[in-house]
Design a protein around this motif. Structure first.
Motif, PDB file in Angstrom:
ATOM      1  N   GLN A 147       0.877  -1.178   0.000  1.00  0.00           N
ATOM      2  CA  GLN A 147       0.000   0.000   0.000  1.00  0.00           C
ATOM      3  C   GLN A 147       0.901   1.211   0.000  1.00  0.00           C
ATOM      4  O   GLN A 147       1.919   1.243   0.671  1.00  0.00           O
ATOM      5  N   LEU A 148       0.529   2.183  -0.846  1.00  0.00           N
ATOM      6  CA  LEU A 148       1.418   3.347  -1.002  1.00  0.00           C
ATOM      7  C   LEU A 148       0.647   4.609  -0.678  1.00  0.00           C
ATOM      8  O   LEU A 148      -0.456   4.815  -1.169  1.00  0.00           O
ATOM      9  N   SER A 149       1.290   5.418   0.150  1.00  0.00           N
ATOM     10  CA  SER A 149       0.689   6.734   0.452  1.00  0.00           C
ATOM     11  C   SER A 149       1.524   7.778  -0.268  1.00  0.00           C
ATOM     12  O   SER A 149       2.646   8.089   0.121  1.00  0.00           O
ATOM     13  N   MET A 150       0.976   8.254  -1.393  1.00  0.00           N
ATOM     14  CA  MET A 150       1.703   9.262  -2.169  1.00  0.00           C
ATOM     15  C   MET A 150       1.811  10.566  -1.394  1.00  0.00           C
ATOM     16  O   MET A 150       2.777  11.308  -1.555  1.00  0.00           O
ATOM     17  N   LEU A 151       0.794  10.772  -0.555  1.00  0.00           N
ATOM     18  CA  LEU A 151       0.785  12.010   0.270  1.00  0.00           C
ATOM     19  C   LEU A 151       1.982  12.034   1.196  1.00  0.00           C
ATOM     20  O   LEU A 151       2.748  12.995   1.247  1.00  0.00           O
ATOM     21  N   SER A 152       2.153  10.927   1.912  1.00  0.00           N
ATOM     22  CA  SER A 152       3.284  10.835   2.837  1.00  0.00           C
ATOM     23  C   SER A 152       4.598  10.965   2.080  1.00  0.00           C
ATOM     24  O   SER A 152       5.521  11.666   2.519  1.00  0.00           O
ATOM     25  N   ALA A 153       4.653  10.297   0.920  1.00  0.00           N
ATOM     26  CA  ALA A 153       5.892  10.325   0.149  1.00  0.00           C
ATOM     27  C   ALA A 153       6.236  11.751  -0.257  1.00  0.00           C
ATOM     28  O   ALA A 153       7.372  12.185  -0.140  1.00  0.00           O
ATOM     29  N   SER A 154       5.204  12.458  -0.698  1.00  0.00           N
ATOM     30  CA  SER A 154       5.503  13.835  -1.121  1.00  0.00           C
ATOM     31  C   SER A 154       5.824  14.725   0.058  1.00  0.00           C
ATOM     32  O   SER A 154       6.663  15.617  -0.054  1.00  0.00           O
TER      33      SER A 154
END
Lengths: 172, 616
Positions: A147-154
């Motif tokens: 599962q990927l959180s693009m928000l967290s990554a950015s």
């Protein structure tokens, strides 16, 4: 006779493969994830600085992670293993595996102070630890999914490869 | 154009036939057409070759490009499936592969993981069904990826239990990298249409180039064809008009230019030769005219001469007619004269006998008797009377003797007169029977001839020897044959007249051989020199002082008329001569009359005249 004796322990281990294999897969995934993530240049002291993989909390995965960092490189960088016990240790890591058995207080602290630090937070599916992770390992159909959180990554200024994004279930 | 296009070589004979046909067609074309055909053929062949090479290389390049494109596609897709392989997510890989739907040329694609098992495929059907699809090309791309846990930790437990394992153990690191394979199966279906599209473009370019080539070659062929056409036109003009004043313009210094020069110099020479020929011709014409005039003159002379000759001939004919008459008359009169001599002698003897006759004594005795009155007394008493019976007896015997002598003489006279009558009758007979054939014995005829000519022979003391063999009767014209024989005998007599031989001899032979009779008259007289042998039968040839050269000529003609021939042989002067007459035993009618005045004409006149003479 010798051949048979050699095969017996392998056969016996097959019974408990789900536990053992899950940890190994997760460790392997951690290693592979590194290839699909781009850290900001500021995250490293120089070009030769090792890529540090940290583990926080007790976990079956940790020994395997430690094992795979040995004699291994990603790109030009060597890998290093760090067992994290303090919040400040996290700053030295580029990837942090958060065990389910992590101390709640410490976790709260980490998500509070280090919510924007360029550290790839990787965790497991958990009732307690729901936020702050960039990548979450989810076991579905006897497979480990991402599962990927693009928000967290950015937020953490990390660039996730589209290849990885394609594989993962993007949650936000 | 297709008519001239090279045919595919199927058989040696066929190629030969096509070649022959091609040559046959070319033969009838003008040089311009030939040049165009050659150029077009050359251009066509080279263009065809170029364009075929182009199309083939294009097809190869297209295929290579397609394959390369496939490789590129495979590498991109392979790289895109790496993460799916690494994170063991076939659905993600299948999603990636599904993008191949945009590529119609891809039949199917299979992604194998590092263990060689099918990881994902496109389209999403059973892989076994895909294998059944026959594709034109297969492209494989190896995807290197970090292996899954089983690869990373080929024996994770062992590794954990021996954390202090040899760090240099490379098996761990090598095992971490797996190799997946992406295989793309594609067809080249689009390639054919693409190549066809190129080919159609190429054919358009081909025909365009061909047209340009033909137009250009047509444009430039005049450079080659025009001088040749000049030459041809000039030759044609010269051939048609015989005008050698025309010259060809030299356009260039090439072979045709040389040809034009050669042509011009040739024409100049021909013109010169023609002029010369014309001069010679006019001279020749002049000479021919001269010669013709001369010939005409000669001809006139000849005509005149011929006319003169004709006159001479007629004169000669009349002369010979008279001569013939004279000859016949001479013969007849000679014979008659001979006999008359005997008649004369007999008459004289008779006259003498009669003059000396004792008839007068008888007269005296009868007168005495008449005067005596007493005859008995006279006879018994008178002295004279007593001798009277003896005297009468003597007178009777003497008169009887006289009568015997006179009878003999009279008989001789009668015989001689009979002979004269015979001579005349014979002459009349020969005169009457002209042109009629009769069977006759040649021997008897020769004797007749000898009889007629006998006077001459006997007076000259010529011996006649006869060598006659038995020959069959011959049917021919008697008088003609007789005339020939008389001529030959007369000729022999003349030959012997001039000879000094002690024994003058004529040998007459008669024999037969090979269906012919031979009569030869051989004399040992003056003979004939070799140079005259061929002339003896010519008209007008004679060696006699008073001859007219007609006898042997007419004899030869007559022999021909009778179907025979007259020939002569002599060993030379003084050696005598032999004339041989050959006659066919069977009568041959010779219709062809000699063009010259024939003997018959001469003879008929002669004999008629002679006949008249005889009768008067």
């Amino acid at each position: 006779m010798l051949v048979i004796l050699l095969f017996v322990p392998r056969f016996a281990r097959g019974q408990e493969v789900s536990i053992d294999r899950e940890a190994k897969i997760k460790a392997a995934y951690i290693l592979k994830l590194v290839s699909y993530v781009e850290w900001p240049a500021a995250a490293f002291a120089d070009d030769k600085s090792p890529l540090v993989l940290g583990v926080i909390g007790e976990s079956d995965v940790a020994p395997y992670v430690e094992l795979i960092t040995r004699q291994r490189t990603v790109g030009n960088r060597s890998l290093a293993f760090k067992r994290v016990t303090d919040a400040e240790d996290v700053r030295a890591c580029h990837l942090l595996f958060i065990s389910e058995q992590v101390d709640q207080d410490l976790w709260e602290k980490l998500t509070g102070t280090l919510s924007t630090a360029p550290v790839l937070f990787v965790g497991e599916e958990s009732k307690y630890i729901t936020r702050g992770k960039v990548i979450t390992f989810v076991v579905q159909d006897n497979r480990v999914r991402l599962q990927l959180s693009m928000l967290s990554a950015s937020q953490r200024n990390l660039k996730i490869s589209s290849q990885l994004a394609k594989l993962a279930e993007v949650i936000d | 154009m297709s008519k001239y296009a090279p045919k595919p070589i199927v058989h040696g004979d066929l190629t030969k036939k096509v070649r022959q046909m091609f040559m046959q067609v070319l033969k009838r074309q003008s040089i311009v057409t030939k040049l165009c055909i050659h150029t077009t053929l050359a251009v066509t062949v080279s263009l065809l070759f170029c364009f075929a090479a182009f199309v083939v290389s294009d097809a190869v390049a297209l295929r290579a490009a397609r394959t390369e494109q496939l490789y590129a596609l495979a590498s991109v897709l392979g790289e895109n499936t790496r993460s799916a392989l690494e994170f063991d997510d076939p659905s993600a890989a299948a999603l990636t592969l599904s993008s191949l739907a945009q590529q119609p040329t891809i039949d199917f694609a299979i992604l194998y993981d590092c263990r060689g098992q099918v990881f994902a495929n496109y389209p999403a059907v059973v892989p076994a069904a895909m294998e059944a699809i026959k594709s034109d090309v297969a492209v494989e791309y190896s995807v290197y990826y970090a292996a899954n846990a089983s690869g990373l930790f080929f024996d994770g437990v062992d590794a954990l239990s021996q954390p202090s394992a040899d760090p240099s153990n490379s098996s761990l690191s090598t095992e971490t990298v797996g190799s997946g394979r992406l295989v793309l199966h594609a067809n080249m279906s689009g390639l054919g249409s693409q190549v066809a599209q190129r080919a159609s473009l190429v054919s358009v370019v081909f025909f365009g180039s061909l047209a340009i080539g033909v137009v250009v070659s047509w444009f430039f062929q005049s450079a080659i064809a025009a001088p040749i056409k000049d030459l041809v036109d000039a030759s044609q003009y010269i051939a048609d008009n015989q005008d050698y004043s025309i010259r060809v313009t030299k356009r260039a210094d090439d072979e045709i230019g040389i040809l034009a020069d050669a042509f011009n110099s040739m024409v100049i020479r021909i013109q010169a030769a023609g002029k010369e020929l014309q001069t010679i011709n006019s001279q020749l014409e002049h000479r021919v005219k001269q010669r013709t005039a001369q010939l005409a003159k000669s001809n006139d002379d000849l005509q005149r001469e011929m006319a003169e000759r004709e006159i001479l001939q007629s004169e000669l004919v009349s002369a010979s007619r008279q001569a013939g008459m004279a000859e016949v008359a001479t013969g007849v009169l000679h014979n008659v004269g001979n006999v008359l001599n005997s008649v004369n002698v007999s008459a004289n003897i008779l006259v003498d006998k009669l003059r000396q006759s004792r008839v007068t004594s008888l007269k005296k005795a009868s007168d005495v008797i008449c005067q005596e009155s007493d005859l008995a007394t006279f006879l018994t008493k008178d002295a004279r009377g007593k001798h009277f019976p003896a005297l009468l007896n003597e007178l009777a015997s003497t008169l009887s003797d006289e009568r015997d002598v006179e009878l003999q003489e009279l008989n001789s006279l009668v015989a001689n007169i009979e002979h004269i009558k015979e001579i005349v009758t014979m002459q009349q007979t020969f005169a009457r029977c002209r042109g009629a054939t009769e069977p006759l014995q040649l021997g008897k005829l020769i004797e007749n001839a000898l009889n007629i000519a006998n006077a001459g022979f006997s007076s000259q003391g010529i011996e006649i020897e006869r060598r006659f063999k038995d020959v069959p009767e011959i049917t021919t014209e008697k008088h003609k044959l007789l005339q020939i024989l008389i001529n030959l005998l007369s000729n022999a007599k003349h030959a012997l007249d001039g000879s000094n031989q002690d024994t003058k001899r004529v040998i007459l032979s008669l024999g037969s051989a090979e269906g012919s009779l031979f009569v030869s008259v051989r004399d040992n007289g003056i003979g004939i020199p070799a140079e005259n042998l061929t002339k003896v039968f010519s008209h007008g040839f004679t060696t006699k002082q008073h001859g007219h050269g007609f006898g042997l000529h007419s004899s030869a003609l007559t022999a021909n008329e009778l179907g025979g021939a007259l020939s002569v042989h002599s060993d030379g002067q003084g050696q005598g001569a032999t004339f041989t007459l050959r006659l066919p035993i069977r009568q041959i009618h010779v219709n062809a009359r000699p063009t010259e005045l024939s003997w018959r004409d001469v003879y008929s006149v002669t004999t008629d005249s002679a006949g008249c003479e005889v009768h008067t």
